[in-house]
Write a protein that holds these residues in place. Sequence first.
Motif, PDB file in Angstrom:
ATOM      1  N   GLU A  34       0.830  -1.210   0.000  1.00 41.59           N
ATOM      2  CA  GLU A  34       0.000   0.000   0.000  1.00 41.59           C
ATOM      3  C   GLU A  34       0.862   1.257   0.000  1.00 41.59           C
ATOM      4  O   GLU A  34       0.645   2.188   0.759  1.00 41.59           O
ATOM      5  CB  GLU A  34      -0.914  -0.003   1.225  1.00 41.59           C
ATOM      6  N   LYS A  35       1.864   1.246  -0.834  1.00 37.88           N
ATOM      7  CA  LYS A  35       2.729   2.411  -0.927  1.00 37.88           C
ATOM      8  C   LYS A  35       2.517   3.085  -2.271  1.00 37.88           C
ATOM      9  O   LYS A  35       2.252   2.426  -3.261  1.00 37.88           O
ATOM     10  CB  LYS A  35       4.190   1.974  -0.827  1.00 37.88           C
ATOM     11  N   PRO A  36       2.637   4.405  -2.297  1.00 38.32           N
ATOM     12  CA  PRO A  36       2.549   5.088  -3.581  1.00 38.32           C
ATOM     13  C   PRO A  36       3.766   4.783  -4.460  1.00 38.32           C
ATOM     14  O   PRO A  36       4.824   4.436  -3.948  1.00 38.32           O
ATOM     15  CB  PRO A  36       2.529   6.569  -3.210  1.00 38.32           C
ATOM     16  N   VAL A  37       3.593   4.894  -5.761  1.00 37.47           N
ATOM     17  CA  VAL A  37       4.688   4.635  -6.684  1.00 37.47           C
ATOM     18  C   VAL A  37       5.040   5.922  -7.410  1.00 37.47           C
ATOM     19  O   VAL A  37       4.160   6.602  -7.927  1.00 37.47           O
ATOM     20  CB  VAL A  37       4.297   3.598  -7.749  1.00 37.47           C
ATOM     21  N   LEU A  38       6.306   6.247  -7.427  1.00 37.53           N
ATOM     22  CA  LEU A  38       6.753   7.376  -8.231  1.00 37.53           C
ATOM     23  C   LEU A  38       7.321   6.831  -9.531  1.00 37.53           C
ATOM     24  O   LEU A  38       8.303   6.102  -9.523  1.00 37.53           O
ATOM     25  CB  LEU A  38       7.824   8.178  -7.480  1.00 37.53           C
ATOM     26  N   VAL A  39       6.660   7.140 -10.633  1.00 37.98           N
ATOM     27  CA  VAL A  39       7.095   6.611 -11.922  1.00 37.98           C
ATOM     28  C   VAL A  39       7.839   7.702 -12.673  1.00 37.98           C
ATOM     29  O   VAL A  39       7.288   8.773 -12.925  1.00 37.98           O
ATOM     30  CB  VAL A  39       5.900   6.157 -12.777  1.00 37.98           C
ATOM     31  N   GLU A  40       9.092   7.435 -13.015  1.00 44.03           N
ATOM     32  CA  GLU A  40       9.857   8.409 -13.783  1.00 44.03           C
ATOM     33  C   GLU A  40      10.261   7.800 -15.117  1.00 44.03           C
ATOM     34  O   GLU A  40      10.238   6.584 -15.283  1.00 44.03           O
ATOM     35  CB  GLU A  40      11.099   8.835 -12.998  1.00 44.03           C
ATOM     36  N   GLY A  46       4.762   5.496 -21.508  1.00 41.63           N
ATOM     37  CA  GLY A  46       3.607   4.800 -20.939  1.00 41.63           C
ATOM     38  C   GLY A  46       3.511   4.897 -19.433  1.00 41.63           C
ATOM     39  O   GLY A  46       3.063   3.955 -18.791  1.00 41.63           O
ATOM     40  N   LYS A  47       3.930   6.013 -18.870  1.00 46.33           N
ATOM     41  CA  LYS A  47       3.855   6.162 -17.417  1.00 46.33           C
ATOM     42  C   LYS A  47       2.406   6.352 -16.972  1.00 46.33           C
ATOM     43  O   LYS A  47       1.929   5.645 -16.090  1.00 46.33           O
ATOM     44  CB  LYS A  47       4.692   7.376 -16.970  1.00 46.33           C
ATOM     45  N   THR A  48       1.735   7.298 -17.607  1.00 46.77           N
ATOM     46  CA  THR A  48       0.344   7.552 -17.260  1.00 46.77           C
ATOM     47  C   THR A  48      -0.510   6.342 -17.621  1.00 46.77           C
ATOM     48  O   THR A  48      -1.398   5.944 -16.881  1.00 46.77           O
ATOM     49  CB  THR A  48      -0.164   8.784 -18.026  1.00 46.77           C
ATOM     50  N   GLU A  49      -0.176   5.773 -18.771  1.00 46.50           N
ATOM     51  CA  GLU A  49      -0.910   4.605 -19.250  1.00 46.50           C
ATOM     52  C   GLU A  49      -0.858   3.479 -18.220  1.00 46.50           C
ATOM     53  O   GLU A  49      -1.858   2.788 -17.996  1.00 46.50           O
ATOM     54  CB  GLU A  49      -0.291   4.152 -20.584  1.00 46.50           C
ATOM     55  N   LEU A  50       0.286   3.324 -17.584  1.00 47.41           N
ATOM     56  CA  LEU A  50       0.431   2.261 -16.591  1.00 47.41           C
ATOM     57  C   LEU A  50      -0.622   2.409 -15.493  1.00 47.41           C
ATOM     58  O   LEU A  50      -1.295   1.443 -15.126  1.00 47.41           O
ATOM     59  CB  LEU A  50       1.832   2.303 -15.981  1.00 47.41           C
ATOM     60  N   ALA A  51      -0.762   3.642 -14.995  1.00 42.69           N
ATOM     61  CA  ALA A  51      -1.738   3.869 -13.929  1.00 42.69           C
ATOM     62  C   ALA A  51      -3.146   3.546 -14.417  1.00 42.69           C
ATOM     63  O   ALA A  51      -3.922   2.886 -13.737  1.00 42.69           O
ATOM     64  CB  ALA A  51      -1.644   5.306 -13.454  1.00 42.69           C
ATOM     65  N   LYS A  52      -3.446   4.003 -15.617  1.00 37.88           N
ATOM     66  CA  LYS A  52      -4.784   3.762 -16.161  1.00 37.88           C
ATOM     67  C   LYS A  52      -5.058   2.271 -16.281  1.00 37.88           C
ATOM     68  O   LYS A  52      -6.149   1.788 -15.967  1.00 37.88           O
ATOM     69  CB  LYS A  52      -4.913   4.410 -17.538  1.00 37.88           C
ATOM     70  N   VAL A  53      -4.045   1.565 -16.769  1.00 38.00           N
ATOM     71  CA  VAL A  53      -4.227   0.133 -17.001  1.00 38.00           C
ATOM     72  C   VAL A  53      -4.381  -0.624 -15.690  1.00 38.00           C
ATOM     73  O   VAL A  53      -5.206  -1.527 -15.574  1.00 38.00           O
ATOM     74  CB  VAL A  53      -3.039  -0.406 -17.816  1.00 38.00           C
ATOM     75  N   VAL A  54      -3.586  -0.217 -14.683  1.00 36.03           N
ATOM     76  CA  VAL A  54      -3.717  -0.879 -13.388  1.00 36.03           C
ATOM     77  C   VAL A  54      -5.119  -0.649 -12.840  1.00 36.03           C
ATOM     78  O   VAL A  54      -5.737  -1.551 -12.278  1.00 36.03           O
ATOM     79  CB  VAL A  54      -2.647  -0.367 -12.402  1.00 36.03           C
ATOM     80  N   ALA A  55      -5.638   0.558 -13.047  1.00 35.37           N
ATOM     81  CA  ALA A  55      -6.995   0.858 -12.592  1.00 35.37           C
ATOM     82  C   ALA A  55      -7.991  -0.087 -13.269  1.00 35.37           C
ATOM     83  O   ALA A  55      -8.859  -0.669 -12.622  1.00 35.37           O
ATOM     84  CB  ALA A  55      -7.347   2.307 -12.891  1.00 35.37           C
ATOM     85  N   ARG A  56      -7.812  -0.250 -14.570  1.00 39.75           N
ATOM     86  CA  ARG A  56      -8.746  -1.113 -15.287  1.00 39.75           C
ATOM     87  C   ARG A  56      -8.590  -2.562 -14.850  1.00 39.75           C
ATOM     88  O   ARG A  56      -9.557  -3.285 -14.645  1.00 39.75           O
ATOM     89  CB  ARG A  56      -8.502  -1.000 -16.797  1.00 39.75           C
ATOM     90  N   ALA A  57      -7.337  -2.997 -14.692  1.00 36.80           N
ATOM     91  CA  ALA A  57      -7.088  -4.395 -14.356  1.00 36.80           C
ATOM     92  C   ALA A  57      -7.627  -4.733 -12.974  1.00 36.80           C
ATOM     93  O   ALA A  57      -8.033  -5.860 -12.712  1.00 36.80           O
ATOM     94  CB  ALA A  57      -5.592  -4.693 -14.421  1.00 36.80           C
ATOM     95  N   THR A  58      -7.614  -3.754 -12.071  1.00 42.27           N
ATOM     96  CA  THR A  58      -8.078  -4.036 -10.719  1.00 42.27           C
ATOM     97  C   THR A  58      -9.526  -3.623 -10.523  1.00 42.27           C
ATOM     98  O   THR A  58     -10.096  -3.822  -9.455  1.00 42.27           O
ATOM     99  CB  THR A  58      -7.228  -3.297  -9.682  1.00 42.27           C
ATOM    100  N   GLY A  59     -10.098  -3.005 -11.563  1.00 39.71           N
ATOM    101  CA  GLY A  59     -11.485  -2.587 -11.478  1.00 39.71           C
ATOM    102  C   GLY A  59     -11.715  -1.413 -10.534  1.00 39.71           C
ATOM    103  O   GLY A  59     -12.819  -1.190 -10.068  1.00 39.71           O
ATOM    104  N   ARG A  60     -10.642  -0.668 -10.268  1.00 40.22           N
ATOM    105  CA  ARG A  60     -10.809   0.489  -9.393  1.00 40.22           C
ATOM    106  C   ARG A  60     -11.100   1.730 -10.213  1.00 40.22           C
ATOM    107  O   ARG A  60     -10.592   1.869 -11.321  1.00 40.22           O
ATOM    108  CB  ARG A  60      -9.529   0.742  -8.601  1.00 40.22           C
ATOM    109  N   PRO A  61     -11.914   2.634  -9.677  1.00 38.99           N
ATOM    110  CA  PRO A  61     -12.126   3.883 -10.394  1.00 38.99           C
ATOM    111  C   PRO A  61     -10.843   4.726 -10.376  1.00 38.99           C
ATOM    112  O   PRO A  61     -10.116   4.732  -9.383  1.00 38.99           O
ATOM    113  CB  PRO A  61     -13.227   4.578  -9.601  1.00 38.99           C
ATOM    114  N   THR A 187       3.470  10.406 -11.525  1.00 37.61           N
ATOM    115  CA  THR A 187       4.365  10.335 -12.669  1.00 37.61           C
ATOM    116  C   THR A 187       5.180  11.609 -12.766  1.00 37.61           C
ATOM    117  O   THR A 187       4.733  12.672 -12.356  1.00 37.61           O
ATOM    118  CB  THR A 187       3.615  10.156 -14.001  1.00 37.61           C
ATOM    119  N   SER A 188       6.390  11.464 -13.278  1.00 43.61           N
ATOM    120  CA  SER A 188       7.277  12.618 -13.376  1.00 43.61           C
ATOM    121  C   SER A 188       8.136  12.500 -14.621  1.00 43.61           C
ATOM    122  O   SER A 188       8.631  11.435 -14.949  1.00 43.61           O
ATOM    123  CB  SER A 188       8.162  12.670 -12.131  1.00 43.61           C
TER     124      SER A 188
END
Lengths: 339, 472
Positions: A34-40, A46-61, A187-188
């Motif tokens: 349960e830690k935040p991830v800093l993506v650089e 595909g940094k932003t895409e990663l977050a979006k995809v994880v949201a979809r894969a886990t079914g979280r809004p 993301t950064s």
Amino acid sequence: MFQSVDDVIQKLGQQDYICGKDIATVVYLAAKLEKPVLVEGPAGVGKTELAKVVARATGRPLIRLQCYEGLDEAKALYEWEYSKQLLYTQILKEKFAETMAGATTLRDAAERVGREDSVFFSDRFIVPRPLLRAISADEPSLLLIDEVDKSDPEFEAFLLEVLSDFQVTVPEVGTLEAKHRPLAFLTSNDAREMSDALKRRCLHLYIDFPDEELELRILETRVPGIEQRLAEELVSVMQRLRKLDLKKTPSISETLDWARALLALNARELGEELINDTLNVILKYEGDIKKTQGEIGRLIARRSTGGESEGGDTGASESPAPSSPPAPPASSVKRGVLH
Amino acid sequence: MQQKIIAFANLLRKSGMRVSVAESLDAFVALDELSIGDREIFKDALRCTMVKRSDDIPTFNELFDRYWSAFYDQLREAFEQAGENAGDALDIEALLRAVEQGMEQLPPGSLDLSELAKVLLSQDLNALEQLIRQAAREAGTEKIENMLQIGFFTRRTMEQLGSEGTGEQLRSLAGQLRESGLSDAEADALLAMFERFMEALRRSVRNYTERELEQHNFDYMEKFRRESLLEKSFYNLSEEEIRKMREVVARLAQRIKNVLSIRKRRLKRGKLDLRTMLRRNAGHGGVPFELLFRERRKDRPKLVILCDVSSSVANVSRFMMQFMYSLQECFTKIRCFVFVSELGEVTPVFKDKDINDAITKALDGGDVINVYTRSNFGQAFHIFWRDHLAAIDNKTTVLVLGDARNNYNDPRAWCLRDIHNKARDVLWLNPESPSAWGFGDSVMDKYLPHVDVAEECRNLKQLSKIVDRLLL
């Protein structure tokens, strides 16, 4: 959420996001710890895409906070809806008069108004911004803080507070604690270095340009209609292109754009002329385009000679390209494209 | 395992990374969640918890390989070789099986094998690695400082391992097996194999010791290199160093910008602007729906840079210009002049060129002056006084870069005096140390009275300090 690292790879793969173990490990750990991830990483990998995809894969809004210079707490966390409060007082003027009726002294009147305080400082008048929404959401959510490097250092300090315990204090209402810890992705683009304090609270993930094999797999997944040979040529040109000293190195997103453009043009193979005409899809600076134009011959030339030797090694699993005989590369390739 | 991770975190710290205790704790927790059987995942887990700067990733990778895997690989290689050399008809596995069977037949208690001997016989290299590491720790190998100590620490580690006793035990085991029915050929092969095992062990321990030394040296070297770039004198830089330096300057500039943005923000919002607000809200019947604040005026200085581009100070000028143009938005206006004996403006060059190209061009005289003459500060200041004095007002900071070596020409300090009178302040950066000012053909002493701040600026560290003060 995820069973194992391989499970992450598979679940993201179902969402058409192809990643290696490095990315999957971090995502898995983020979910577990349960830690935040800093993506650089460079733009467009595909940094932003990663977050979006994880949201979809886990079914979280997905709750997204786009950072920019000048972003402050009011835009990120919550804001009192000042005009609405004012409007209410205006409409309720007469009601006020009623409440006030009978108050003999100023102190008494103020006392009565004070008792109604909570009417005006309640959830009704709070506009929740992304951070508050992520914290107060009833179901577990995924918080994407995009381009955090664009925000001001001051905002970053404020973010620290939120990210460390996922709770927020609204002075008039009290402390709001997250019902479910949201999965947070920051993301950064490395426009500036984030503070050590922030980094300490996050897992760190650096996404670099993919290697040839991975890029090919990504391309084939994201642009399904593309012919294998064209895809291979395209990826190898991109890989070479990245080695040039360019102002803005083309990234995965450019590869995909280019592939789609070529598909739309019904191209079957990459020739010097075609590259020349479509260069503006992948390169965004005039200087870069000029610089590359001089190199195109070399880009393809090396590719076709490289391709020959590879073909020889593997025992010609692929039919030899009819239009690009081995040597001398540059001119022959050009001729090949003309017909 | 935990000890190993802590030691690894220490190693990372020594090579200049910032790994906090909280972060190594994260690493423990992360590893608990994962099956560490997969090397790649193990590595990724360590990286994402402990390394937070992308610049550090290559160093991490290198240290990781040095620290975690390479020794085990080497160990395996050494023992595989020992096995291959068995030659003869007997392969190592058959021999070991024979030993196992033989040992079962021996009366219990007749042989007393050390931990090391058991590990060697079972060929359990993981356990062997543990034993070696432990022995090395007890031998104090981590204190190794130079090449000459390799032999010493190798010996001590071997002693800690009890290698001599183990060799003896193995030999006697071979003897016992021979008595209990092993053929002579087999027993000889066994003896030879044990010898090779001991040799492989010796080599591995030596290798471990060398590795330990390497780790120690590795980080110091890295650190030294990085620091020295900041402190390296501008006078002697190679092409490669100039390129690297450019990145460092870009980073420093970015850092200064960050600090500035905090300073500025504190001042940004002013008082409530009552008058404008009432007017704006007249449409709402005078009820103030929209609040308006007066914006504070930003006090951004104008900057005029005078760069000596003669070869002696070219590098200082180069980095100063890069600094200033990276910080452009902190100034209302930057004008840049270059001089050797004549003076010319190169501001336009920066408009339509990439910054690095522009600087290269400016250092080359920017098509406005001839750089192949001898420095004449007096004349340069005179030209500036004559043509550009109007460019200076009380918000302008004038920055002069030069060594003030005037080749015995007239210093014409009065030009600088007039400039000083009009400008907000005049700063002078001199690559020479203050003790040399005014000696020989240096006319620094003549100019000093008309300068607010004069600083020695010989390396990046000094330069960035000055830039920071300039913007405060």
